[in-house]
Enzyme design. Structure first.
Site, PDB file in Angstrom:
ATOM      1  N   ASN A  39       0.827  -1.208   0.000  1.00 19.38           N
ATOM      2  CA  ASN A  39       0.000   0.000   0.000  1.00 19.38           C
ATOM      3  C   ASN A  39       0.863   1.261   0.000  1.00 19.38           C
ATOM      4  O   ASN A  39       0.366   2.351   0.293  1.00 19.38           O
ATOM      5  CB  ASN A  39      -0.907   0.006   1.238  1.00 19.38           C
ATOM      6  CG  ASN A  39      -1.837  -1.198   1.267  1.00 19.38           C
ATOM      7  OD1 ASN A  39      -2.386  -1.589   0.250  1.00 19.38           O
ATOM      8  ND2 ASN A  39      -1.994  -1.786   2.441  1.00 19.38           N
ATOM      9  N   HIS A 126     -14.065  -2.563   7.067  1.00 16.88           N
ATOM     10  CA  HIS A 126     -12.851  -3.215   7.542  1.00 16.88           C
ATOM     11  C   HIS A 126     -13.071  -3.965   8.855  1.00 16.88           C
ATOM     12  O   HIS A 126     -13.913  -3.594   9.677  1.00 16.88           O
ATOM     13  CB  HIS A 126     -11.765  -2.145   7.743  1.00 16.88           C
ATOM     14  CG  HIS A 126     -10.394  -2.693   7.927  1.00 16.88           C
ATOM     15  ND1 HIS A 126      -9.894  -3.056   9.155  1.00 16.88           N
ATOM     16  CD2 HIS A 126      -9.412  -2.950   7.043  1.00 16.88           C
ATOM     17  CE1 HIS A 126      -8.665  -3.509   9.016  1.00 16.88           C
ATOM     18  NE2 HIS A 126      -8.342  -3.449   7.745  1.00 16.88           N
ATOM     19  N   GLU A 172     -16.026   3.092   4.194  1.00 15.91           N
ATOM     20  CA  GLU A 172     -14.696   3.405   3.682  1.00 15.91           C
ATOM     21  C   GLU A 172     -14.887   4.239   2.419  1.00 15.91           C
ATOM     22  O   GLU A 172     -15.834   4.021   1.673  1.00 15.91           O
ATOM     23  CB  GLU A 172     -13.924   2.126   3.368  1.00 15.91           C
ATOM     24  CG  GLU A 172     -13.663   1.256   4.588  1.00 15.91           C
ATOM     25  CD  GLU A 172     -12.945  -0.039   4.248  1.00 15.91           C
ATOM     26  OE1 GLU A 172     -12.078  -0.026   3.336  1.00 15.91           O
ATOM     27  OE2 GLU A 172     -13.252  -1.063   4.880  1.00 15.91           O
ATOM     28  N   SER A 176     -10.584  -1.569  -0.009  1.00  6.35           N
ATOM     29  CA  SER A 176      -9.232  -2.080  -0.224  1.00  6.35           C
ATOM     30  C   SER A 176      -9.168  -3.349  -1.052  1.00  6.35           C
ATOM     31  O   SER A 176      -8.092  -3.688  -1.553  1.00  6.35           O
ATOM     32  CB  SER A 176      -8.561  -2.343   1.125  1.00  6.35           C
ATOM     33  OG  SER A 176      -9.263  -3.341   1.851  1.00  6.35           O
ATOM     34  N   ASP A 201     -13.632   6.226   6.577  1.00  7.19           N
ATOM     35  CA  ASP A 201     -12.297   5.652   6.672  1.00  7.19           C
ATOM     36  C   ASP A 201     -11.592   5.922   5.347  1.00  7.19           C
ATOM     37  O   ASP A 201     -11.918   5.336   4.326  1.00  7.19           O
ATOM     38  CB  ASP A 201     -12.397   4.149   6.959  1.00  7.19           C
ATOM     39  CG  ASP A 201     -11.051   3.519   7.269  1.00  7.19           C
ATOM     40  OD1 ASP A 201     -10.029   4.003   6.731  1.00  7.19           O
ATOM     41  OD2 ASP A 201     -11.012   2.537   8.027  1.00  7.19           O
ATOM     42  N   HIS A 204      -7.227   4.081   2.267  1.00  7.71           N
ATOM     43  CA  HIS A 204      -6.588   3.856   0.965  1.00  7.71           C
ATOM     44  C   HIS A 204      -6.705   5.045   0.026  1.00  7.71           C
ATOM     45  O   HIS A 204      -6.160   5.014  -1.078  1.00  7.71           O
ATOM     46  CB  HIS A 204      -7.163   2.598   0.319  1.00  7.71           C
ATOM     47  CG  HIS A 204      -6.790   1.356   1.049  1.00  7.71           C
ATOM     48  ND1 HIS A 204      -5.638   0.635   0.779  1.00  7.71           N
ATOM     49  CD2 HIS A 204      -7.395   0.701   2.076  1.00  7.71           C
ATOM     50  CE1 HIS A 204      -5.552  -0.395   1.595  1.00  7.71           C
ATOM     51  NE2 HIS A 204      -6.610  -0.386   2.392  1.00  7.71           N
ATOM     52  N   LYS A 234       0.143   3.614   4.775  1.00  6.85           N
ATOM     53  CA  LYS A 234      -0.102   3.283   3.363  1.00  6.85           C
ATOM     54  C   LYS A 234       0.582   4.340   2.498  1.00  6.85           C
ATOM     55  O   LYS A 234       1.797   4.340   2.392  1.00  6.85           O
ATOM     56  CB  LYS A 234      -1.600   3.141   3.132  1.00  6.85           C
ATOM     57  CG  LYS A 234      -2.188   1.976   3.943  1.00  6.85           C
ATOM     58  CD  LYS A 234      -3.661   1.806   3.740  1.00  6.85           C
ATOM     59  CE  LYS A 234      -4.188   0.545   4.415  1.00  6.85           C
ATOM     60  NZ  LYS A 234      -4.024   0.527   5.897  1.00  6.85           N
TER      61      LYS A 234
END
Length: 379
Positions: A39, A126, A172, A176, A201, A204, A234
């Site tokens: 990541n 997650h 998110e 991911s 979130d 990423h 990340k």
């Protein structure tokens, strides 16, 4: 005593044997081949400016370890400086630095939603959020992935039962494993209409999307009902996570977040490095530009294997069968490209896949070679 332990270990072995038979036994493996699995999207983990920041911090006497929790002697000026700078950078009233994104989510959801509240979360959220909800007191319900009407229905049905607590909508911004993005404008409107908190979130998306890499929700942060998580391990290339939002979020977690209170503070040295990473995001937009070109190239070349749409750096090649995915991953790795196979329970049953991650640690030539290797592996 020994007999009892042996019986327990027999039960442990039986569980391990079960996942082995299912082809889901996990092993640790080292790094090899071109990076298509990390990541480290902007290549900051090996950036000269990051290395220089660490060297400078050591020269200034910044300690490697905190030596205690933040509420004891572990609080350091580097933690305070990072949180102040991060709040300004992301446009929030406050920020709080955690050792990992998992720890941050677990502490948040275990403590802030209260008994009588409802957490409605995307079904692909997650594992760290699930851990926090498991430890918390609020009611929890899943909504269909990226389906705003499903979120609305869960809330409406819950209210119809006479519930009057606070609603927490949890998503998110960039998922991911699928590389798709949340419908944030509609979710924000839903939160406003229901006097709900919206927790986003940005793990990423941090560093990659939004103005200066501030994420997809940059226009939302600063609202009284929005809490955002930004991981530092990340695209920022370091470790830890920042929870940003209204000042009361920081105040509450310092007093009630057990995962924060009873953990040794993150390394002050790492806090120094995160400060530099945030500066790089603002100073070097060319990193995001270069990544976008690589992503476009990868999506053009891998589109024949993947039904993923959009323009994000995560491209799944869904193969379905666990064994097929792992065999394909092994073949691609043998060809010199580090792509990992992802199996249930990380992803839903029947969707085992190769997860291709595009970073600045690879080149256009590498992407061309990867496409050929995947074609050979799944033929």
């Amino acid at each position: 005593m020994a007999d009892g332990l042996n019986l327990q270990h027999t039960a442990h072995r039986a569980l391990l044997d079960t996942i082995t038979a299912q082809g889901r036994y996990r092993r640790l493996s080292g790094r090899s081949g071109v990076d298509f699995s990390s990541n480290d999207y902007l290549g900051l983990s090996i950036a000269p400016r990051m290395q220089a920041a660490i060297t400078d911090a050591l020269a200034r006497g910044v300690p490697v370890g905190a030596g205690g929790s933040r509420l004891l002697r572990g609080n350091h000026a580097e933690h305070d400086a990072l949180e102040s700078e991060a709040a300004t950078f992301f446009g929030a009233q406050s920020a709080l630095y955690f050792s990992t994104g998992f720890a941050a989510n677990a502490a948040l959801f275990a403590s802030m939603p209260q008994r009588g509240d409802l957490i409605v979360f995307d079904e692909l959220i997650h594992a760290s959020v699930h851990e926090g909800m498991r430890l918390g007191r609020a009611e929890t319900q899943a909504a269909v992935h990226n389906d705003v009407e499903s979120f609305a229905t869960v809330i409406r049905d819950w209210r119809a039962l006479g519930n009057r607590g606070r609603v927490w909508i949890v998503v998110e911004t960039l998922y991911s494993m699928d590389g798709d993005t949340a419908p944030l404008p509609d979710l924000a409107a839903l939160a406003d209409a229901n006097d709900a908190f919206l927790v986003i979130d940005e793990a990423h998306a941090t560093g990659v999307f939004g103005p200066d890499g501030r994420g997809f929700g940059a226009h939302l942060v600063g609202r009284d009902n929005v809490i955002a998580l930004y991981t530092c391990g990340k695209a920022l290339g370091v470790e830890g996570a920042l929870l940003c939002g209204p000042a009361i979020v920081r105040e509450f977690l310092i007093n009630y977040g057990r995962g924060f209170i009873f953990s040794t503070a993150p390394s002050p040295l790492m806090a120094s490095a995160v400060r530099e990473a945030l500066r790089i995001l603002a100073d070097e937009p060319e990193r995001r530009d270069a990544l976008a070109l690589l992503v476009a190239d990868a999506r053009a070349r891998l589109g024949r294997f993947s039904n993923s749409t959009g323009a994000t750096q995560i491209i799944p090649v869904i193969l379905g069968d666990d064994a097929r995915a792992m065999a394909a991953a092994a073949a691609v790795q043998a060809a010199g490209y580090d792509v990992r196979g992802i199996r249930p329970p990380t992803v839903p049953a029947g969707t085992a896949r190769l997860r291709v991650s595009i970073t600045l640690n690879a080149s256009h030539e590498d992407i061309a070679g990867l496409a050929d290797a995947i074609a050979a592996a799944i033929a």
